[in-house]
Design a protein around this motif. Structure first.
Motif, PDB file in Angstrom:
ATOM      1  N   ARG A 194       0.847  -1.191   0.000  1.00 27.99           N
ATOM      2  CA  ARG A 194       0.000   0.000   0.000  1.00 27.99           C
ATOM      3  C   ARG A 194       0.881   1.239   0.000  1.00 27.99           C
ATOM      4  O   ARG A 194       1.943   1.254   0.615  1.00 27.99           O
ATOM      5  N   GLY A 195       0.417   2.256  -0.707  1.00 29.39           N
ATOM      6  CA  GLY A 195       1.113   3.539  -0.711  1.00 29.39           C
ATOM      7  C   GLY A 195       0.379   4.506   0.186  1.00 29.39           C
ATOM      8  O   GLY A 195      -0.833   4.700   0.039  1.00 29.39           O
ATOM      9  N   GLU A 196       1.086   5.091   1.145  1.00 26.56           N
ATOM     10  CA  GLU A 196       0.475   6.024   2.084  1.00 26.56           C
ATOM     11  C   GLU A 196       1.293   7.303   2.122  1.00 26.56           C
ATOM     12  O   GLU A 196       2.524   7.266   2.120  1.00 26.56           O
ATOM     13  N   MET A 197       0.598   8.425   2.164  1.00 21.24           N
ATOM     14  CA  MET A 197       1.249   9.724   2.203  1.00 21.24           C
ATOM     15  C   MET A 197       1.154  10.276   3.621  1.00 21.24           C
ATOM     16  O   MET A 197       0.096  10.222   4.260  1.00 21.24           O
ATOM     17  N   ILE A 198       2.243  10.785   4.133  1.00 16.27           N
ATOM     18  CA  ILE A 198       2.285  11.345   5.477  1.00 16.27           C
ATOM     19  C   ILE A 198       2.098  12.855   5.382  1.00 16.27           C
ATOM     20  O   ILE A 198       2.899  13.549   4.745  1.00 16.27           O
ATOM     21  N   ASP A 199       1.017  13.380   6.000  1.00 18.22           N
ATOM     22  CA  ASP A 199       0.789  14.820   5.938  1.00 18.22           C
ATOM     23  C   ASP A 199       1.588  15.526   7.039  1.00 18.22           C
ATOM     24  O   ASP A 199       2.326  14.897   7.800  1.00 18.22           O
ATOM     25  N   TYR A 200       1.436  16.849   7.121  1.00 16.67           N
ATOM     26  CA  TYR A 200       2.257  17.628   8.047  1.00 16.67           C
ATOM     27  C   TYR A 200       1.929  17.353   9.516  1.00 16.67           C
ATOM     28  O   TYR A 200       2.730  17.647  10.399  1.00 16.67           O
ATOM     29  N   ILE A 224      -2.213   8.932   5.100  1.00 18.98           N
ATOM     30  CA  ILE A 224      -3.355   8.964   4.198  1.00 18.98           C
ATOM     31  C   ILE A 224      -3.115   7.917   3.115  1.00 18.98           C
ATOM     32  O   ILE A 224      -2.152   8.001   2.355  1.00 18.98           O
ATOM     33  N   LYS A 225      -3.989   6.912   3.058  1.00 20.37           N
ATOM     34  CA  LYS A 225      -3.823   5.854   2.075  1.00 20.37           C
ATOM     35  C   LYS A 225      -4.082   6.389   0.674  1.00 20.37           C
ATOM     36  O   LYS A 225      -5.093   7.040   0.429  1.00 20.37           O
ATOM     37  N   VAL A 226      -3.154   6.096  -0.233  1.00 16.96           N
ATOM     38  CA  VAL A 226      -3.280   6.556  -1.614  1.00 16.96           C
ATOM     39  C   VAL A 226      -3.802   5.437  -2.513  1.00 16.96           C
ATOM     40  O   VAL A 226      -4.761   5.608  -3.253  1.00 16.96           O
ATOM     41  N   GLU A 227      -3.166   4.258  -2.426  1.00 14.68           N
ATOM     42  CA  GLU A 227      -3.612   3.140  -3.243  1.00 14.68           C
ATOM     43  C   GLU A 227      -2.953   1.848  -2.797  1.00 14.68           C
ATOM     44  O   GLU A 227      -1.942   1.853  -2.093  1.00 14.68           O
ATOM     45  N   ASP A 228      -3.562   0.728  -3.216  1.00 12.38           N
ATOM     46  CA  ASP A 228      -2.960  -0.595  -3.064  1.00 12.38           C
ATOM     47  C   ASP A 228      -2.373  -1.007  -4.405  1.00 12.38           C
ATOM     48  O   ASP A 228      -2.941  -0.717  -5.467  1.00 12.38           O
ATOM     49  N   ILE A 229      -1.230  -1.675  -4.353  1.00 13.17           N
ATOM     50  CA  ILE A 229      -0.554  -2.135  -5.568  1.00 13.17           C
ATOM     51  C   ILE A 229      -0.291  -3.625  -5.414  1.00 13.17           C
ATOM     52  O   ILE A 229       0.287  -4.062  -4.420  1.00 13.17           O
ATOM     53  N   TYR A 284      -9.760   6.318  -4.065  1.00 18.08           N
ATOM     54  CA  TYR A 284      -9.550   7.227  -5.194  1.00 18.08           C
ATOM     55  C   TYR A 284      -9.951   8.652  -4.840  1.00 18.08           C
ATOM     56  O   TYR A 284      -9.285   9.621  -5.202  1.00 18.08           O
ATOM     57  N   PHE A 285     -11.058   8.788  -4.091  1.00 15.14           N
ATOM     58  CA  PHE A 285     -11.553  10.104  -3.694  1.00 15.14           C
ATOM     59  C   PHE A 285     -10.887  10.624  -2.425  1.00 15.14           C
ATOM     60  O   PHE A 285     -11.062  11.791  -2.067  1.00 15.14           O
ATOM     61  N   GLY A 286     -10.140   9.758  -1.724  1.00 16.63           N
ATOM     62  CA  GLY A 286      -9.500  10.182  -0.482  1.00 16.63           C
ATOM     63  C   GLY A 286     -10.478  10.303   0.674  1.00 16.63           C
ATOM     64  O   GLY A 286     -10.323  11.162   1.544  1.00 16.63           O
ATOM     65  N   VAL A 287     -11.509   9.423   0.701  1.00 15.00           N
ATOM     66  CA  VAL A 287     -12.499   9.425   1.776  1.00 15.00           C
ATOM     67  C   VAL A 287     -12.629   8.008   2.314  1.00 15.00           C
ATOM     68  O   VAL A 287     -12.149   7.042   1.699  1.00 15.00           O
ATOM     69  N   SER A 288     -13.297   7.850   3.469  1.00 18.41           N
ATOM     70  CA  SER A 288     -13.499   6.518   4.030  1.00 18.41           C
ATOM     71  C   SER A 288     -14.628   5.807   3.279  1.00 18.41           C
ATOM     72  O   SER A 288     -15.527   6.452   2.720  1.00 18.41           O
ATOM     73  N   ARG A 289     -14.589   4.481   3.284  1.00 18.45           N
ATOM     74  CA  ARG A 289     -15.617   3.703   2.595  1.00 18.45           C
ATOM     75  C   ARG A 289     -17.007   3.938   3.197  1.00 18.45           C
ATOM     76  O   ARG A 289     -17.976   4.101   2.440  1.00 18.45           O
TER      77      ARG A 289
END
Length: 222
Positions: free
Chosen positions: A58-64, A69-74, A181-186
C-alpha cells in the motif's frame, strides 16, 4: 519470475526468451518483505525500479500532522512509482508498506537505462505506463478539488456517463477502490451514495448506477 514479469505492462509484447536474455545482461536484485515491512519511505530517492512478483503493498502519504493517508494498493505484477525514477526530484511520493508477504525484483536505474537501449518495446511500454500514471494522478487532483463527497461522486458519474453513453452505467471500481480514489473513508462514501439515492438522484445497485436526474449532478459541480 519470468512468467510473472511477462504479465506486467512494462514487458507487454516481449517474449519470455527475450526478457530472460535481457535480464541476464543487467544487474538486478530480488528481495522479500514481511507484512508491515517498509519497501520505501516517502521522500527517499527513487533510484531503482521495484516490480512486485508476489503479494501486494500500500502507498500512504504522510501529511504535516503525521497522519497517514492511504493513496492506493498495488498488487503483483505491477511496478511501484515508475514515473518517479527520473527527473530532478526523483523521490518516492508515498511510503510503501507490504500488506502481506511480498516478493519484488529491484532493477537499478542504470540497468533500466540499459534495458531502454537494448529493447525499444520496453522503452515504449515504460513511456506509456508513465503517461497513464500521470493521467491518474491528474484525475485524483481533479477530484480532490471538489470539497464534498457528493460533488466527487457527481463528477465521477458524469464522466462515466459520457464514456458509456447510457443512463445505466457500470462502475469501473469497487466502493473501496472509489473511496481510496476520492481520499475518503468507505463508510462515508457509502452513506453519501445512499443519500443521493434517497434524494431521487440515482439508483445504486452494487456496481450498477442508474442516473435519474442528470441535471442535478451537473448543478453539483458547477
Amino acid at each position: 519470475m519470468i512468467p510473472t514479469l511477462i504479465n506486467n505492462p512494462l514487458f507487454r509484447g516481449i517474449s519470455p526468451e527475450t526478457l530472460a536474455a535481457s535480464l541476464q545482461e543487467v544487474n538486478f536484485l530480488t528481495h522479500s518483505y514481511k507484512k508491515g515491512e517498509i519497501l520505501a519511505r516517502q521522500g527517499d530517492v527513487c533510484n531503482r525500479l521495484i516490480i512486485l512478483t508476489r503479494g501486494s503493498v500500500r502507498g500512504e502519504m504522510i501529511d504535516y500532522s503525521g497522519r497517514l493517508i492511504k493513496v492506493e494498493d498495488i498488487s503483483a505484477p505491477r511496478a511501484i512509482a515508475p514515473l518517479f525514477l527520473f527527473g530532478e526530484e526523483n523521490r518516492y511520493p508515498v511510503e510503501v508498506t507490504a500488506n502481506e508477504s511480498t516478493e519484488v525484483i529491484e532493477i537499478p536505474k542504470s540497468s533500466v537505462l540499459a534495458l531502454f537501449r537494448k529493447n525499444e518495446r520496453f522503452l515504449e511500454n515504460y513511456m506509456n505506463l508513465s503517461a497513464n500514471y500521470a493521467r491518474t494522478l491528474s484525475d485524483k487532483l481533479f477530484f480532490m478539488s471538489f470539497k464534498t463527497i457528493r460533488q466527487k461522486i457527481a463528477s465521477y458519474l458524469l464522466r462515466l456517463h459520457k464514456q458509456q453513453q447510457q443512463t445505466k452505467i457500470t462502475l469501473d471500481r469497487s466502493q473501496q477502490e472509489l473511496s481510496d480514489y476520492f481520499g475518503v473513508s468507505r463508510p462515508s462514501f457509502a452513506r453519501e451514495l445512499a443519500r443521493m439515492q434517497e434524494d431521487g438522484i440515482l439508483i445504486a445497485n452494487r456496481k450498477e448506477i442508474t442516473i435519474l436526474r442528470k441535471e442535478d449532478l451537473i448543478r453539483l459541480i458547477q
